[in-house]
Design an enzyme around this catalytic site. Structure first.
Site, PDB file in Angstrom:
ATOM      1  N   GLY A  39      41.370 -16.517  27.795  1.00 33.59           N
ATOM      2  CA  GLY A  39      40.095 -15.802  27.418  1.00 33.59           C
ATOM      3  C   GLY A  39      39.028 -16.583  27.797  1.00 33.59           C
ATOM      4  O   GLY A  39      38.859 -17.694  27.502  1.00 33.59           O
ATOM      5  N   LEU A  42      32.406 -15.950  25.421  1.00 32.39           N
ATOM      6  CA  LEU A  42      31.748 -17.177  24.777  1.00 32.39           C
ATOM      7  C   LEU A  42      32.518 -18.284  24.158  1.00 32.39           C
ATOM      8  O   LEU A  42      32.343 -19.521  24.528  1.00 32.39           O
ATOM      9  CB  LEU A  42      30.868 -16.673  23.500  1.00 32.39           C
ATOM     10  CG  LEU A  42      29.704 -15.869  24.104  1.00 32.39           C
ATOM     11  CD1 LEU A  42      28.797 -15.472  23.108  1.00 32.39           C
ATOM     12  CD2 LEU A  42      28.639 -16.639  25.210  1.00 32.39           C
ATOM     13  N   ALA A  43      33.482 -17.988  23.497  1.00 29.13           N
ATOM     14  CA  ALA A  43      34.393 -19.067  22.652  1.00 29.13           C
ATOM     15  C   ALA A  43      35.303 -19.709  23.791  1.00 29.13           C
ATOM     16  O   ALA A  43      35.315 -20.997  24.048  1.00 29.13           O
ATOM     17  CB  ALA A  43      35.226 -18.495  21.670  1.00 29.13           C
ATOM     18  N   GLY A  44      35.887 -18.985  24.749  1.00 29.02           N
ATOM     19  CA  GLY A  44      36.756 -19.454  25.688  1.00 29.02           C
ATOM     20  C   GLY A  44      36.132 -20.258  26.839  1.00 29.02           C
ATOM     21  O   GLY A  44      36.371 -21.472  27.189  1.00 29.02           O
ATOM     22  N   HIS A 265      29.848  -0.292  13.340  1.00 30.45           N
ATOM     23  CA  HIS A 265      28.414  -0.804  13.857  1.00 30.45           C
ATOM     24  C   HIS A 265      27.615   0.569  13.332  1.00 30.45           C
ATOM     25  O   HIS A 265      27.991   1.497  14.200  1.00 30.45           O
ATOM     26  CB  HIS A 265      28.162  -1.050  15.184  1.00 30.45           C
ATOM     27  CG  HIS A 265      27.067  -1.917  15.364  1.00 30.45           C
ATOM     28  ND1 HIS A 265      25.726  -1.191  15.534  1.00 30.45           N
ATOM     29  CD2 HIS A 265      26.574  -3.121  15.761  1.00 30.45           C
ATOM     30  CE1 HIS A 265      24.607  -1.943  15.648  1.00 30.45           C
ATOM     31  NE2 HIS A 265      25.289  -3.042  15.943  1.00 30.45           N
ATOM     32  N   ARG A 336      25.216  -4.112   8.202  1.00 27.42           N
ATOM     33  CA  ARG A 336      25.781  -2.938   9.054  1.00 27.42           C
ATOM     34  C   ARG A 336      26.929  -2.329   8.221  1.00 27.42           C
ATOM     35  O   ARG A 336      26.709  -0.932   8.391  1.00 27.42           O
ATOM     36  CB  ARG A 336      26.629  -3.585  10.170  1.00 27.42           C
ATOM     37  CG  ARG A 336      25.733  -4.363  11.181  1.00 27.42           C
ATOM     38  CD  ARG A 336      26.581  -5.115  12.227  1.00 27.42           C
ATOM     39  NE  ARG A 336      25.573  -5.374  13.226  1.00 27.42           N
ATOM     40  CZ  ARG A 336      25.921  -6.151  14.316  1.00 27.42           C
ATOM     41  NH1 ARG A 336      27.220  -6.576  14.523  1.00 27.42           N
ATOM     42  NH2 ARG A 336      25.134  -6.425  15.224  1.00 27.42           N
ATOM     43  N   GLU A 431      36.109 -14.355  18.054  1.00 28.80           N
ATOM     44  CA  GLU A 431      36.366 -13.369  17.253  1.00 28.80           C
ATOM     45  C   GLU A 431      38.050 -13.283  17.016  1.00 28.80           C
ATOM     46  O   GLU A 431      38.573 -12.603  16.072  1.00 28.80           O
ATOM     47  CB  GLU A 431      36.145 -11.708  18.203  1.00 28.80           C
ATOM     48  CG  GLU A 431      35.897 -10.653  17.252  1.00 28.80           C
ATOM     49  CD  GLU A 431      35.750  -9.398  18.013  1.00 28.80           C
ATOM     50  OE1 GLU A 431      35.190  -9.525  19.180  1.00 28.80           O
ATOM     51  OE2 GLU A 431      36.091  -8.232  17.315  1.00 28.80           O
ATOM     52  N   ARG A 441      30.587  -9.030   9.109  1.00 30.45           N
ATOM     53  CA  ARG A 441      29.708  -9.861   9.997  1.00 30.45           C
ATOM     54  C   ARG A 441      28.068  -9.466   9.965  1.00 30.45           C
ATOM     55  O   ARG A 441      28.034  -8.196  10.354  1.00 30.45           O
ATOM     56  CB  ARG A 441      30.169  -9.915  11.555  1.00 30.45           C
ATOM     57  CG  ARG A 441      29.735 -11.077  12.243  1.00 30.45           C
ATOM     58  CD  ARG A 441      30.380 -11.101  13.694  1.00 30.45           C
ATOM     59  NE  ARG A 441      30.062  -9.955  14.248  1.00 30.45           N
ATOM     60  CZ  ARG A 441      29.250  -9.477  15.064  1.00 30.45           C
ATOM     61  NH1 ARG A 441      28.083 -10.102  14.897  1.00 30.45           N
ATOM     62  NH2 ARG A 441      29.346  -8.341  15.657  1.00 30.45           N
ATOM     63  N   LEU A 447      27.743 -14.191  18.332  1.00 31.32           N
ATOM     64  CA  LEU A 447      27.625 -15.115  19.505  1.00 31.32           C
ATOM     65  C   LEU A 447      27.359 -16.515  19.170  1.00 31.32           C
ATOM     66  O   LEU A 447      28.209 -17.604  19.723  1.00 31.32           O
ATOM     67  CB  LEU A 447      25.955 -14.772  20.165  1.00 31.32           C
ATOM     68  CG  LEU A 447      26.029 -13.314  20.606  1.00 31.32           C
ATOM     69  CD1 LEU A 447      24.863 -13.047  21.700  1.00 31.32           C
ATOM     70  CD2 LEU A 447      27.317 -13.055  21.533  1.00 31.32           C
TER      71      LEU A 447
END
Lengths: 643, 257
Positions: A39, A42-44, A265, A336, A431, A441, A447
């Protein structure tokens, strides 16, 4: 017994102390270790780039044609950090507190505190990379407000914050590709995890262009494969987002945390019909200036539904700004889950405002009158444009219509404080893991978590594991690789030789409807039990026959989908099991049996202050539920109130 | 749920089994399409029909379906991303199409030597990744960074950098250009960093490396027709090309890099 590895000591010192206690890999020895990252969101991307910079050999995989296209790119509104640039009372502790409370007290104090603690470094890092965040005329960074907070701590780049942050991480990743420390495998999908002596030592992938099934060996495997919201078929996820990597890890022994915690959402564009393939989110930032309302009476709503009157014809006194009415202190900026549930309540009461009766208004009239159209255009221009393109309505002139949609999964692979799953050497970040958001969340926190995990947590914690791992590489001829590859090939062969009339998409849509109906915004025992039976039946039907075409050794769309849906059909059932077991309401998980007299989610802290950790026991056995007790030493558990 | 009647179309689609095979147009009818359906949802309907008939579906790239990932890449009725201004294919809705007289819609892949066809409408755009790898970054490592507000950046500059950075890397600029030039894509990335103080240290090296890689990938030269800007789904401006040219000549003449 699950060991969450939370360090001893005061909350604010845990991470610093832990970093000191972690074992280090000598710079010259880092090149002896290989890490697989699956992946490139952002994390990967941030993890892979940071590993490369440290000197590890990295292989990074993504199913898209370029690492830059991972779905983090679609995040609109912003990223939180406790900079307190606005001088409005923010602090690390406040960000921590808001996040724990927003998650309805179902996340770990230590993890959430660390997240808040590293949040500021993320902003520094991204600015240094050249991420063009919004600025004020004085040249300093601008902020806006998001749901669940009473301070302005959200940094943003127009309505494209995820894009800009991802392109920042992608640029760092590209730099490492250039140096040769990272090797990229695009259009590749992980289909299984390989364990050697109980440790994660590699993966099996399928090249989505040639169909080649390949083996990759490493000293550690990091999953950054995002969430599983697409189990619902319709969601705000990208079409290709799937749960296969996480599910395969689960079936190899990684426990799954809180699978039923999904985020719905509140501000998405309503469903247009049965040909719909995905749902489009309108950023939560719109709730800074947009006011949510429905008509006060059902009669008026019915006229709207039939198109007999226009929303602009409804007088102020006939409008119910229900969020402002019910939650005067947070108003339109409630979290949310609360906003979504209230929208559902209004529509259930017959006050929905579009043809289907499944929509509420988000109105900018007051803001436009107050600030002028130009100011609103500058803030949300691209979102308004997007809305108009999809709906053919001009939101400057008439209120937007919105309805909740599946957006994010707080649940995911269980990880300890080091972000390691229950399989040694297997990590889950972003995630993909369950760790920081509890039952709900907050906006602009995904992010933050993705980049916190990738830039500032895992580069430290993985070193501790590798320092205790021998340099020896496992050859891909090892029997464990043979066996894993054979399992993958068998699964593919069964699907490709399957004879059925229903297409993978048809099965997927059916599963999605079951999940939405019974395991969506409101859940009850009877419905969940019914859903469980329906999913089992659908899965049986699936394996008895599904319509595919072509062979493995080519680009094969039907096969790609069929493999993912096969896993969704199992994961969906685990979500239902989890929702059945948790007979309290918390965050996005609303059990109708457990609500306050006002209809708010009623937690049962005495019984359910734990993480549900599901352990695979075999295809014909129910999964085993383990519990990680949540200990709260720094916040007092209260019934969440945004009134 | 739409009240409108379903629309019918005839799709003329480019089919090509793989990179080596010879391609050809094939016609497919698609019926009862909601005007509120997106173009890609209309293709989903066609593909489900094909699959039910036991035929290989038409391959096309797509992912986010909200106009930001840059994966979708169709040349529709002679225009990249089809009719409409500043949108990608996935943001295009069927209400934009005339379903009269058979409602013929022609769908082709991006056509450029640097973007070889993989299958049907799917092309290989990894050339863009290699250009980015050549220098599209600020060479900093993770950590040890001064406070984000340590460098004030005038709002106008930050906004301009953002306008350049908004590029989604879809390749419509290349597909629109008669020379298949990648100047708009490359200049958008070069400009973002060239405008910002963070990008100054490597300004010269970056532009030389990226332009060099662009040439190696086989993209054509720029002859300033402006087709790229006209078709860019994100409205990236030609001004970026001018800025990159300035940077490039400055860097090429300078000895200080």
């Amino acid at each position: 017994m699950l060991d969450n590895k939370i360090p001893q000591g005061p909350l604010a010192e845990k991470w610093s102390q832990h970093k000191f206690n972690l074992k280090l890999v000598n710079p010259a020895n880092k090149r002896k270790y290989d890490i697989i990252v699956v992946g490139t969101g952002l994390a990967g991307a941030s993890a892979a780039a940071s590993f490369g910079e440290l000197g590890y050999n990295v292989k990074a995989f993504c199913y898209q044609d370029s690492a830059r296209r991972a779905h983090s790119i679609a995040a609109q509104g912003g990223i939180n950090a406790a900079k307190n640039y606005k001088n409005d009372g923010d602090s690390i502790f406040r960000l921590f507190y808001d996040t724990i409370k927003g998650g309805d007290y179902r996340s770990r104090e230590a993890n959430v505190y660390r997240l808040a603690e590293v949040s500021n470094a993320i902003i520094d890092q991204c600015v240094a990379q050249g991420v063009p965040f919004a600025r004020e005329y004085g040249g300093l960074l601008d902020n806006r407000s998001f749901g669940g907070a009473q301070v302005s701590r959200t940094f943003y780049a127009k309505g494209q914050t995820g894009q800009q942050l991802l392109l920042g991480a992608y640029s760092a990743l590209s730099r490492q590709v250039k140096t040769g420390k990272v090797k990229l495998y695009t259009r590749n999908e992980m289909l299984d995890l390989v364990l050697v002596d109980g440790k994660a030592r590699g993966i099996i992938t399928r090249n989505l262009v040639t169909g080649a099934i390949e083996r990759h060996s490493a000293h550690s495997v990091v999953l950054a494969t995002g969430g599983y919201g697409n189990v619902f078929f319709l969601s705000t996820n990208a079409m290709g987002c799937n749960g296969t990597a996480a599910w395969r890890a689960y079936k190899k022994g990684a426990q799954f945390g809180n699978p039923c915690f999904t985020q719905i959402h509140p501000t998405c564009i309503p469903v247009h019909g049965t040909q719909q393939s995905k749902l489009t989110l309108m950023s939560e930032s719109l709730r800074n200036d947009g006011r949510v309302w429905v008509p006060k009476t059902v009669e008026m709503a019915q006229k709207l539904q039939k198109g007999e009157i226009k929303p602009t014809e409804i007088a102020e006194e006939d409008r119910d700004y229900y969020l402002e009415r019910i939650y005067p202190s947070f108003g339109n900026l409630v979290p949310r889950d609360v906003a979504s549930r209230n929208a559902k309540n209004m529509c259930d009461a017959g006050k929905g405002v579009n043809e289907t009766g499944l929509a509420v208004f988000l109105d900018f009239k007051t803001a436009i009158e107050r600030d002028g159209e130009d100011v609103i255009r500058a803030k949300y221009g691209n979102l308004f444009q997007m809305y108009e393109k999809i709906t053919d309505d001009n939101p400057y002139k008439t209120p937007m219509m919105i309805y909740p949609a599946i957006h994010y999964t707080m649940g995911g692979l269980w990880v300890d404080y080091n972000l390691m799953t229950t399989i040694p050497g297997l990590y889950a970040i972003g995630e993909c893991n369950f760790s920081d958001h509890g039952g709900n969340r907050l906006g602009a926190s995904a992010l933050m978590q993705g980049l916190a995990d990738g830039y500032f947590v895992i580069p430290y914690t993985i070193g501790d594991y590798l320092a205790q791992t021998s340099y020896d590489k496992v050859p891909t001829s090892h029997p464990a690789f043979e066996e894993a590859e054979k399992e993958v090939r068998d699964r593919i062969n069964i699907l490709l030789t399957s004879k059925g009339e229903k297409t993978p998409d048809e099965f997927h849509k059916e599963l999605g409807l079951i999940m939405w109906e019974y395991c969506g915004m409101a859940r009850n025992e009877e419905g969940l039990k019914k859903a469980k039976g329906m999913i089992q039946k659908l899965r049986k039907e699936y394996w008895a026959g599904v319509k595919l075409i072509g062979i493995n050794e080519e680009m094969n769309l039907t096969l790609e989908k069929a493999l993912r849906i096969a896993d969704f059909l199992e994961l969906g059932e685990l979500m239902v099991d989890d929702a059945l077991t948790r007979t309290e309401s918390c965050g996005g998980h609303f059990r109708e049996e457990s609500q306050t007299p006002e209809g708010e989610a009623l937690r049962k802290d005495d019984e359910f202050a734990f993480v549900s950790c599901w352990e695979y026991q075999g295809d014909d056995q129910p999964a085993k539920l383990n519990k990680e007790e949540l200990v709260f030493e720094n916040v007092k558990l209260t019934q969440r109130s945004y009134k | 749920m739409s009240n409108h009647k379903g629309l019918n179309f005839t799709l003329k689609v480019w089919r090509q089994k793989n990179a080596a095979a010879k391609g050809e147009f094939k016609e497919y009818p698609v019926t009862n399409v909601s005007p509120d359906s997106s173009f890609l949802e209309m293709l989903d309907i066609m593909n489900e029909d094909l699959l039910h008939k036991g035929e290989d579906p038409v391959y096309f790239d797509h992912d986010c379906r909200e106009g930001i990932c840059g994966m979708c890449s169709l040349f529709i009725n002679g225009r990249p991303h089809g009719p409409g201004e500043e949108i990608t294919v996935c943001q295009l809705h069927m209400r934009e199409f005339n379903s009269q007289d058979g409602g013929v819609i022609t769908i082709e892949p991006w056509r450029a030597a640097a973007f070889p066809v993989i299958k049907d409408l799917v092309v290989d755009r990894t050339a863009f990744d290699r250009i980015q790898q050549a220098g599209g970054y600020v060479s900093i490592n993770t950590g040890g960074i001064p406070d984000a507000n340590a460098i004030p950046i005038p709002k106008e500059i930050a906004d301009k950098a953002m306008d350049a950075a908004t590029c989604i890397g879809c390749g419509a600029c290349v597909a629109a250009c008669k020379n298949a030039s990648a100047m708009l894509f490359v200049s958008a990335k070069v400009s973002q960093f060239s405008l910002l103080p963070q990008g100054q240290a490597e300004k010269s090296r970056r532009v030389l490396a990226m332009v060099n890689q662009m040439d190696e990938e086989g993209f054509g030269a720029c002859t300033n027709t402006g087709a790229c800007e006209a078709e860019c789904p994100k409205g990236v401006s030609l001004e970026n090309i001018a800025r990159m040219n300035r940077d490039y000549f400055g860097a090429a003449l300078s000895t200080e890099h």
